[in-house]
Design an enzyme around this catalytic site. Structure first.
Site, PDB file in Angstrom:
ATOM      1  N   GLU A 160      15.573 -24.902  21.982  1.00 39.81           N
ATOM      2  CA  GLU A 160      15.625 -26.232  21.329  1.00 39.81           C
ATOM      3  C   GLU A 160      17.089 -26.642  20.993  1.00 39.81           C
ATOM      4  O   GLU A 160      17.342 -27.655  21.161  1.00 39.81           O
ATOM      5  CB  GLU A 160      14.721 -26.275  20.377  1.00 39.81           C
ATOM      6  CG  GLU A 160      15.320 -25.425  19.205  1.00 39.81           C
ATOM      7  CD  GLU A 160      14.080 -25.424  17.942  1.00 39.81           C
ATOM      8  OE1 GLU A 160      12.855 -25.976  18.017  1.00 39.81           O
ATOM      9  OE2 GLU A 160      14.206 -24.999  17.032  1.00 39.81           O
TER      10      GLU A 160
ATOM     11  N   GLY B 288       8.576 -16.639  35.226  1.00 36.53           N
ATOM     12  CA  GLY B 288       9.201 -16.995  36.674  1.00 36.53           C
ATOM     13  C   GLY B 288       9.726 -18.247  36.817  1.00 36.53           C
ATOM     14  O   GLY B 288       9.619 -19.078  37.573  1.00 36.53           O
TER      15      GLY B 288
ATOM     16  N   ARG C 290       0.847  -1.193   0.019  1.00 33.98           N
ATOM     17  CA  ARG C 290      -0.072   0.038  -0.089  1.00 33.98           C
ATOM     18  C   ARG C 290       0.751   1.188   0.199  1.00 33.98           C
ATOM     19  O   ARG C 290       0.643   2.115  -0.613  1.00 33.98           O
ATOM     20  CB  ARG C 290      -0.814  -0.088   1.247  1.00 33.98           C
ATOM     21  CG  ARG C 290      -2.011  -0.905   0.817  1.00 33.98           C
ATOM     22  CD  ARG C 290      -3.265  -1.148   1.755  1.00 33.98           C
ATOM     23  NE  ARG C 290      -3.999  -2.109   1.489  1.00 33.98           N
ATOM     24  CZ  ARG C 290      -5.183  -2.281   2.075  1.00 33.98           C
ATOM     25  NH1 ARG C 290      -5.525  -1.980   3.277  1.00 33.98           N
ATOM     26  NH2 ARG C 290      -6.010  -3.565   1.649  1.00 33.98           N
TER      27      ARG C 290
ATOM     28  N   GLN D 226       4.842 -21.803  18.221  1.00 36.68           N
ATOM     29  CA  GLN D 226       5.321 -20.384  18.259  1.00 36.68           C
ATOM     30  C   GLN D 226       5.369 -19.540  17.125  1.00 36.68           C
ATOM     31  O   GLN D 226       5.611 -18.544  17.113  1.00 36.68           O
ATOM     32  CB  GLN D 226       6.680 -20.677  18.981  1.00 36.68           C
ATOM     33  CG  GLN D 226       6.602 -21.120  20.273  1.00 36.68           C
ATOM     34  CD  GLN D 226       8.103 -21.720  20.748  1.00 36.68           C
ATOM     35  OE1 GLN D 226       8.576 -21.230  21.622  1.00 36.68           O
ATOM     36  NE2 GLN D 226       8.257 -22.879  20.319  1.00 36.68           N
TER      37      GLN D 226
ATOM     38  N   ASP E 181      13.232 -15.253  16.093  1.00 34.45           N
ATOM     39  CA  ASP E 181      14.294 -15.588  16.930  1.00 34.45           C
ATOM     40  C   ASP E 181      14.813 -14.294  17.402  1.00 34.45           C
ATOM     41  O   ASP E 181      15.609 -14.335  18.304  1.00 34.45           O
ATOM     42  CB  ASP E 181      15.173 -16.124  16.067  1.00 34.45           C
ATOM     43  CG  ASP E 181      14.922 -17.776  15.770  1.00 34.45           C
ATOM     44  OD1 ASP E 181      14.080 -18.383  16.744  1.00 34.45           O
ATOM     45  OD2 ASP E 181      15.432 -18.243  14.952  1.00 34.45           O
TER      46      ASP E 181
ATOM     47  N   GLY F 258      19.710 -15.225   6.894  1.00 35.01           N
ATOM     48  CA  GLY F 258      20.075 -15.918   5.343  1.00 35.01           C
ATOM     49  C   GLY F 258      19.286 -15.057   4.286  1.00 35.01           C
ATOM     50  O   GLY F 258      20.041 -14.967   3.380  1.00 35.01           O
TER      51      GLY F 258
HETATM   52  O1  F6P Z   1      12.398 -19.259  12.380  1.00 29.95           O
HETATM   53  C1  F6P Z   1      13.242 -19.466  13.500  1.00 29.95           C
HETATM   54  C2  F6P Z   1      13.107 -20.907  13.636  1.00 29.95           C
HETATM   55  O2  F6P Z   1      11.964 -21.225  14.213  1.00 29.95           O
HETATM   56  C3  F6P Z   1      14.220 -21.294  14.859  1.00 29.95           C
HETATM   57  O3  F6P Z   1      13.853 -20.847  16.003  1.00 29.95           O
HETATM   58  C4  F6P Z   1      14.044 -22.783  14.723  1.00 29.95           C
HETATM   59  O4  F6P Z   1      15.179 -23.436  15.336  1.00 29.95           O
HETATM   60  C5  F6P Z   1      13.781 -23.011  13.107  1.00 29.95           C
HETATM   61  O5  F6P Z   1      13.252 -21.835  12.843  1.00 29.95           O
HETATM   62  C6  F6P Z   1      13.345 -24.263  12.587  1.00 29.95           C
HETATM   63  O6  F6P Z   1      12.585 -24.115  11.576  1.00 29.95           O
HETATM   64  P1  F6P Z   1      12.201 -25.121  10.350  1.00 29.95           P
HETATM   65  O7  F6P Z   1      11.042 -25.984  11.258  1.00 29.95           O
HETATM   66  O8  F6P Z   1      11.169 -24.335   9.429  1.00 29.95           O
HETATM   67  O9  F6P Z   1      13.328 -26.023   9.833  1.00 29.95           O
END
Ligand code: F6P
Length: 329
Positions: A230, A193, A32, A261, A135, A111
């Site tokens: 993770e 917390g 827009r 998330q 992230d 990237g």
């Molecule tokens: O978008 C970022 C992110 O969510 C990271 O936190 C996660 O490790 C990764 O992408 C996982 O991405 P995908 O499941 O698309 O390979």
């Protein structure tokens, strides 16, 4: 004298890398604002992969109607490995030229920014980046589009887990996203917390986790939460669960929040941020301010040189971990 920048009459927008809530608002804002500036505007499907396939469509104000409240990206996205190759980028630049597209707005993470920077450096394509990733790990900006919503989603989940943790007197290990980034884990740790937070770049300290849990127990707390980013391979929480049992005979439950998330309605903060950023990105192209990226710094959105935003953030709220520990005594 530096070469005068050529007039931009037509731009394209794409989303690339992991999707994030608020990307749709950014697309809407780019489309827009471009129309308001009298530009032709195109949407490229599936990120750089779609660009290479020529999946490019003209957009108008209605193309982006009724999308701002939706998660994901209407343009869809991809992680395009081929874009690491110089030949592929040359082909992409040629496709843009053939379609008479003068400039590109890239909404994505690290990237995606690298690809945009190389398109500009090697082929002179004017580019502006908008930081879109849950992230929050892009240099040069305090916040990225989608981070606030992802933290909100995770915090709501942990609040629910806490109900069960308390009712059953349990320890929960909650795994949040962040392959390399500690940002979500640390924010969620502070906001819920948690007793301890495990994140990339810091070794897991089992003795410390146990002593944090025991400290709470000593003052009568019957449940605890440990938040885990993770890391490289999702499922790290199971590893930690196993080690806590082997080393300290502590029983715990694991909950992996995963891709929930990444989705969902963007928060007002993400909607506002992405709307502001889309606007600034187009203005930047029109005014010849490129290669650049939109950044949120000290309460304002500004355009900064793209090179300042290449690379991942290394420091994340250095005080956040201390905050978790101090406030969970
Ligand atoms: O978008 C970022 C992110 O969510 C990271 O936190 C996660 O490790 C990764 O992408 C996982 O991405 P995908 O499941 O698309 O390979």
């Amino acid at each position: 004298m530096p070469e005068a920048k050529k007039e931009i009459k037509s731009i394209a927008v794409l989303t690339s890398g992991g999707d994030s809530p608020g990307m749709n608002c950014a697309i809407r804002s780019v489309v827009r604002t471009a129309i308001s500036e009298g530009l032709d505007v195109y949407g490229i499907k599936r990120g750089y992969s779609g660009l290479l396939e020529g999946a490019i469509e003209k957009m108008d104000a209605s193309s982006v109607g009724n999308i701002m409240q939706r998660g994901g990206t209407m343009l869809q996205t991809s992680r395009c490995k081929e874009f690491h190759e110089a030949e592929t980028r040359k082909e992409a630049a040629n496709i843009l030229r053939r379609k008479a597209i003068d400039a590109l707005v890239v909404i994505g993470g690290n990237g995606s920014y690298q690809g945009a920077a190389l398109l500009n450096e090697e082929h002179g394509i004017p580019v502006v980046g908008i930081p879109g990733t849950i992230d929050n790990d892009i240099s040069g900006t305090d916040y990225t589009v989608g981070f606030d919503t992802a933290v909100q989603t995770a915090v709501e989940a942990v609040d629910k887990i806490r109900d069960t943790a308390h009712s059953h007197a349990r320890t929960f290990i909650v795994e949040v996203m962040g392959r390399k980034s500690p940002a979500i884990a640390l924010h969620v740790g502070v906001c819920t917390g948690a007793e301890n937070v495990v994140f990339p770049s810091k070794d897991v300290d089992y003795d410390e986790i146990i002593s944090d849990i025991k400290r709470g127990a000593k003052r009568g707390k019957n449940s605890s939460i440990v938040v885990v980013a993770e890391g490289e391979v999702p499922g790290l929480a199971y590893n930690i669960q196993e080690n806590l049992y082997q080393k300290h005979k502590l029983k715990s439950h694991v909950c992996i929040l995963g891709h929930i998330q990444r989705g969902g309605r963007p928060s007002p903060i993400d909607r506002f941020l992405s709307s502001r950023m889309g606007f600034e990105a187009v203005k930047g192209l029109v005014e010849g301010n490129y290669p650049s990226a939109t950044a949120y710094r000290k309460g304002e959105v500004e355009l900064v040189p793209l090179k300042e935003c290449l690379g991942k953030k290394t420091e994340h709220m250095p005080q956040a971990y201390q905050l978790v520990k101090t406030l969970s005594i």
